[in-house]
Design a protein around this motif. Structure first.
Motif, mmCIF file in Angstrom:
data_model
loop_
_atom_site.group_PDB
_atom_site.id
_atom_site.type_symbol
_atom_site.label_atom_id
_atom_site.label_comp_id
_atom_site.label_asym_id
_atom_site.label_seq_id
_atom_site.Cartn_x
_atom_site.Cartn_y
_atom_site.Cartn_z
ATOM 1 N N MET A 1 0.839 -1.207 0.000
ATOM 2 C CA MET A 1 0.000 0.000 0.000
ATOM 3 C C MET A 1 0.872 1.255 0.000
ATOM 4 S SD MET A 1 -3.279 -0.959 1.659
ATOM 5 C CE MET A 1 -3.821 -1.882 0.315
ATOM 6 N N ASP B 1 -10.726 -5.836 -2.023
ATOM 7 C CA ASP B 1 -9.378 -5.927 -2.573
ATOM 8 C C ASP B 1 -8.362 -6.194 -1.458
ATOM 9 O OD1 ASP B 1 -7.311 -5.542 -4.536
ATOM 10 O OD2 ASP B 1 -6.915 -3.622 -3.562
ATOM 11 N N MET B 2 -8.515 -5.430 -0.371
ATOM 12 C CA MET B 2 -7.564 -5.584 0.718
ATOM 13 C C MET B 2 -7.706 -6.958 1.370
ATOM 14 S SD MET B 2 -6.791 -3.246 3.952
ATOM 15 C CE MET B 2 -7.919 -2.089 3.352
ATOM 16 N N ASP C 1 -12.747 -1.578 -2.442
ATOM 17 C CA ASP C 1 -11.432 -1.430 -1.789
ATOM 18 C C ASP C 1 -11.278 -2.447 -0.670
ATOM 19 O OD1 ASP C 1 -11.008 0.716 -3.355
ATOM 20 O OD2 ASP C 1 -11.452 2.214 -1.805
ATOM 21 N N LEU C 2 -12.357 -2.577 0.089
ATOM 22 C CA LEU C 2 -12.292 -3.512 1.214
ATOM 23 C C LEU C 2 -12.077 -4.940 0.719
ATOM 24 C CD1 LEU C 2 -15.074 -2.507 3.754
ATOM 25 C CD2 LEU C 2 -12.614 -2.510 4.077
ATOM 26 N N ARG D 1 -16.726 2.299 -1.257
ATOM 27 C CA ARG D 1 -15.457 1.765 -0.720
ATOM 28 C C ARG D 1 -15.440 0.237 -0.654
ATOM 29 N NH1 ARG D 1 -12.994 5.215 2.847
ATOM 30 N NH2 ARG D 1 -11.474 3.568 3.113
ATOM 31 N N ILE E 1 -7.036 7.053 -1.368
ATOM 32 C CA ILE E 1 -7.648 5.717 -1.206
ATOM 33 C C ILE E 1 -6.651 4.772 -0.532
ATOM 34 C CG2 ILE E 1 -8.429 3.659 -2.475
ATOM 35 C CD1 ILE E 1 -9.642 5.640 -4.544
ATOM 36 N N MET E 2 -5.403 4.824 -1.028
ATOM 37 C CA MET E 2 -4.377 3.936 -0.463
ATOM 38 C C MET E 2 -4.144 4.248 1.017
ATOM 39 S SD MET E 2 -3.440 1.738 -2.437
ATOM 40 C CE MET E 2 -4.549 1.589 -3.813
ATOM 41 N N GLN F 1 -6.966 2.926 2.995
ATOM 42 C CA GLN F 1 -6.890 1.464 3.117
ATOM 43 C C GLN F 1 -5.833 1.078 4.147
ATOM 44 O OE1 GLN F 1 -6.528 -1.011 -0.262
ATOM 45 N NE2 GLN F 1 -8.231 -0.129 -1.347
ATOM 46 N N TYR F 2 -4.744 1.835 4.124
ATOM 47 C CA TYR F 2 -3.658 1.569 5.070
ATOM 48 C C TYR F 2 -4.166 1.712 6.509
ATOM 49 C CZ TYR F 2 1.114 1.567 6.835
ATOM 50 O OH TYR F 2 2.273 1.249 7.503
ATOM 51 N N ILE G 1 -7.314 1.318 7.526
ATOM 52 C CA ILE G 1 -8.194 0.180 7.855
ATOM 53 C C ILE G 1 -7.341 -1.029 8.219
ATOM 54 C CG2 ILE G 1 -9.925 -1.445 6.949
ATOM 55 C CD1 ILE G 1 -10.775 0.743 4.990
ATOM 56 N N LEU G 2 -6.327 -1.232 7.395
ATOM 57 C CA LEU G 2 -5.460 -2.389 7.589
ATOM 58 C C LEU G 2 -4.859 -2.411 8.991
ATOM 59 C CD1 LEU G 2 -4.193 -4.676 5.808
ATOM 60 C CD2 LEU G 2 -2.263 -3.161 5.464
#
Ligand code: PEP
Ligand code: MG
Length: 596
Positions: free
Chosen positions: A65, A143-144, A140-141, A137, A83-84, A87-88, A90-91
Motif C-alpha cells: 500500500m 481488494d484488501m 477497496d475492502l 469503498r 484511497i491507499m 486502506q492503510y 483500515i489495515l
C-alpha cells in the motif's frame, strides 16, 4: 516403472550462481496463488500460529500500500493516494486485529477464514447504510481482504514445502527469501534476478544456495521432481539419472569434508604467512544473523544494514525502539568489536521498494538522498544510534550510504553534531568518539576521494554499487549479468585510489561489498592494500583460509596480474590459473591437517 516424460531426464540448464553451494532436493514450484478458503476448524495448538500469519500478512500488504501511495503521490494522483492511505488505516485498525484474533480463538479457524469473516462483518455494516460514499469503498475492502488472504496462503504454502524443498520461481523478493530461510528451504532457482540484488544478498547471508537467470527451468521442471542445484557448475539438473545422482552425492560428501577443514581455521588469526593482518568483519542484515559473529569469529561488524527496519513499518517511518533493540543486539553479539551502523539505504531494489515510482530507481531517490529529504527520519535514526552508542563508548562507526557529493556528507555531519550537542544538553550519555564515514560506491566520490578525506573518519568501499555505477550495469538485471565485472580494471582503479587516499590521510579503508567474500577477490583487495574486509560471517573461514596460505608479496603479485588483464577472457584465465595453484596449496594444507 519409468515415469513417462515428453522431455529427457538429466537436462543441464545454465544459470548464474548468485550464492554458491550444491544441494539436491525436491523441486517446489513457487507462484503467488489464488484465494481458496478452508472453513474447517483446526487444532487449538495451531491458533497462535494463525495469528502470527495474520500479522505477517498485514505487514507485507501494508508495504505494498505504501508503495502504491508513494507512486500515486509522485504522479500527483491525490485520489489514488487518498484511497491507499485510507486502506492503510483500515489495515492497521486495532479493531480489525482484535476481531480477527477473536474469530480465530472462538471458532478455531485458520487466519484466512477469520480475515474473510472479519471483512464480511465490515462489508455487511456498510451495505446496511445508505451512505453512497461508503458503499463506493466496498471494492477497496474486498481488494484488501483478498490481498491479505493471498499473503497468508503464500506463507502457508511455503511452510508446507518441507525441508527438502528447492524453490523454483520466476522471481523472488527479499521478504520471500527470508520466509524461505525461516522454513528451512534448501535452495532457490530463479529465472530472473541479479547477482548482487538484495534478494541474493539475503540468500547469501542466510546460507541458501541460489541460481538466477535459469531461464528454461520453469518450463521443464515439474513440482515434486528431484532437482540438483549446482552452484559451483552454474547448473540445474532436473530428474538426475542414477549416474548423475551418485556423482553429485559424492561431490556433496566432498563438500562436507571441505567444511570440516574450514572449521580448523575458525579460531586462527586472519594473517598471511608473513604476519600481515587482515581484519575480517561481519556484514549483518538481520537480528537472526548476529549469532554468526561469534560463531565465525568476525572481528566486529563492518556493515550493519538497517534497511530491514523499515520493512514492516509505516511509510518511511522508523520505529526507534526497534532500531535501538537491533543495535543493542548487534553490540551485545560482537564482543568488544567495532559496530559500523549504516544509515538507511532504502530505494533502488531495497526492501522498501519504490521501483514503481521511478524510471531509474538506482539513479534515483535512494540512501542519503532520502535521508536529507526526510530530515525527521535521519534525525530519528541518528538519535537512536547515538543513544545506544553512548552505552558502548569507543565502539561505534556510522556509515552514510549512497554519497555522491561532499555537500551531502557535510549536511549529515552537521545533523549528527547538532544532535550530539542536544543529547548532551539533555543529559543523555554521549560517545564523543563515534566515527562518521562514507560508503565509496559512486564514481564521483572515488574520483574526488582526496577532497572527502579531511572530513571523513573512514571509507567503506561498496563494490556492489561501485561496480554497477562504474560500468553502467544494473546489479539486478539478469540480461546483462555477464557484464557485471567487479574485477574490471576501472573498478579496481577506483578501489586503489581510495586506498591511496586512506594511506595518505591515515583513514581506515574497508571493503564491504560482496567482492570481499570471494577468496580470490579478497586476496586481490589485500594485495591492493585493503586491511579490513567485511562479509557475511559464514564466508569468513573460506577467506581466512586463503589469506593464511600466502605471503603478502605473493598476494601483491596476484593483484598485479589481474590489473594487467584488460579483457574478460584474460581475467577468467588469470582466475583459473590462480585456482589451479590454490587447489594444490589446499591439498598440501589438508594433508598436513590429516597428519596431525
Ligand atoms: C555495496 O554497494 O557494495 C554495499 C555493500 O551496499 P548494498 O549492497 O547494501 O547496496
Ligand atoms: Mg551499496
Amino acid at each position: 516403472m519409468q515415469k513417462e516424460n515428453a522431455y529427457k531426464t538429466n537436462i543441464k540448464r545454465n544459470g548464474v550462481t548468485a550464492v554458491s553451494g550444491l544441494v539436491m532436493g525436491v523441486a517446489r514450484i513457487y507462484t503467488r496463488g489464488n484465494i481458496n478458503i478452508n472453513p474447517d476448524p483446526i487444532d487449538e495448538v495451531r491458533l497462535p500460529d494463525e495469528k502470527k500469519k495474520f500479522i505477517q500478512a498485514r505487514k507485507t500488504v501494508g508495504m505494498t500500500m505504501e508503495r502504491l501511495s508513494d507512486f500515486a503521490d509522485s504522479r500527483n494522483d491525490s485520489d489514488t493516494r487518498d484511497i491507499m492511505d485510507a486502506q492503510y488505516e483500515i489495515l492497521n485498525d486495532p479493531e480489525l486485529e482484535a476481531m480477527v484474533y477473536r474469530l480465530i480463538d472462538e471458532k478455531s479457524i485458520r487466519a484466512e477464514k477469520a480475515i474473510y469473516d472479519a471483512f464480511q462483518h465490515y462489508i455487511d455494516l456498510i451495505k446496511a447504510t445508505d451512505k453512497s460514499f461508503l458503499v463506493s469503498r466496498l471494492s477497496d475492502l474486498r481488494d484488501m481482504r483478498d490481498r491479505l488472504i493471498q499473503n497468508v496462503q503464500q506463507l502457508a504454502v511455503i511452510a508446507s514445502f518441507g525441508k527438502d524443498a528447492v524453490m523454483v520461481t520466476d522471481d523472488v523478493s527479499p521478504i520471500e527469501v527470508i520466509t524461505f530461510a525461516r522454513n528451512g528451504v534448501k535452495g532457490i532457482i530463479c529465472t530472473a534476478g541479479g547477482l548482487t540484488s538484495h534478494a541474493s544478498i539475503i540468500a547469501n547471508a542466510m546460507g541458501i544456495p541460489m541460481i538466477i537467470d535459469a531461464k528454461s527451468v520453469l518450463r521443464t521442471v515439474q513440482d515434486g521432481d528431484t532437482i540438483i542445484l549446482d552452484g559451483y557448475g552454474q547448473n540445474v539438473i532436473i530428474r538426475p539419472d542414477d549416474e548423475a545422482s551418485s556423482s553429485y552425492t559424492r561431490v556433496i560428501k566432498r563438500q562436507k569434508e571441505e567444511d570440516k577443514f574450514l572449521r580448523h581455521v575458525i579460531g586462527k588469526p586472519a594473517e598471511t604467512l608473513c604476519g600481515t593482518k587482515i581484519e575480517l568483519q561481519a556484514n549483518i542484515d538481520f537480528e537472526d544473523e548476529v549469532l554468526n559473529i561469534e560463531k565465525y569469529r568476525a572481528e566486529g561488524i563492518g556493515l550493519l544494514r538497517t534497511d530491514a527496519l523499515l520493512m514492516n513499518a509505516g511509510p518511511l517511518t522508523m520505529d526507534r525502539s526497534r532500531q535501538e533493540h537491533f543495535c543493542q543486539t548487534a553490540y551485545a553479539g560482537s564482543g568488544s568489536g567495532t559496530v559500523t551502523v549504516r544509515l538507511l539505504d532504502v530505494g533502488g531494489d531495497k526492501l522498501l521498494n519504490i521501483k514503481s515510482k521511478e524510471a531509474n530507481p538506482f539513479l534515483g531517490w535512494r540512501g542519503v538522498r532520502i535521508l536529507l529529504d526526510r530530515r525527521e527520519l535521519l534525525q530519528s535514526q541518528l538519535e537512536s544510534i547515538c543513544r545506544v552508542a553512548g552505552r558502548y563508548p569507543g565502539r561505534t562507526r556510522i556509515l552514510v550510504p549512497m554519497i555522491s557529493s561532499l555537500d551531502e556528507f557535510l549536511e549529515v555531519k552537521k545533523e549528527f553534531e547538532d544532535l550530539q550537542q542536544t543529547l548532551e544538553k539533555r543529559g543523555v550519555p554521549v560517545d564523543r568518539n563515534i566515527k562518521l564515514g562514507i560508503m565509496v560506491e559512486v564514481p564521483s566520490v572515488a574520483l574526488q576521494i582526496r577532497k572527502f578525506a579531511p572530513y571523513v573518519d573512514f571509507f567503506s568501499i561498496g563494490t556492489n554499487d561501485l561496480t554497477q555505477y562504474t560500468l553502467a550495469v544494473d546489479r539486478g538485471n539478469n540480461l546483462i549479468s555477464s557484464l557485471y565485472q567487479p574485477l574490471h580494471p576501472a573498478v579496481l582503479t577506483f578501489i586503489s585510489m581510495t586506498i591511496q587516499a586512506g594511506e595518505e590521510f591515515h583513514i581506515p579503508v574497508s571493503v564491504c561489498g560482496e567482492l570481499a567474500s570471494d577468496p580470490y577477490a579478497a586476496l586481490i583487495l589485500a594485495g591492493l592494500g585493503v586491511r579490513e574486509l567485511s562479509m557475511t560471517p559464514r564466508l569468513i573461514p573460506k577467506v581466512k583460509q586463503a589469506i593464511r596460505l600466502y605471503e603478502i608479496e605473493e598476494i601483491r603479485e596476484i593483484s598485479k596480474k589481474v590489473l594487467e588483464c584488460n579483457t574478460r577472457s584474460e581475467r577468467e584465465a588469470a582466475r583459473k590459473e590462480w585456482r589451479r595453484f590454490y587447489d594444490e596449496k589446499l591439498k598440501e594444507e589438508r594433508s598436513k591437517i590429516n597428519a596431525l
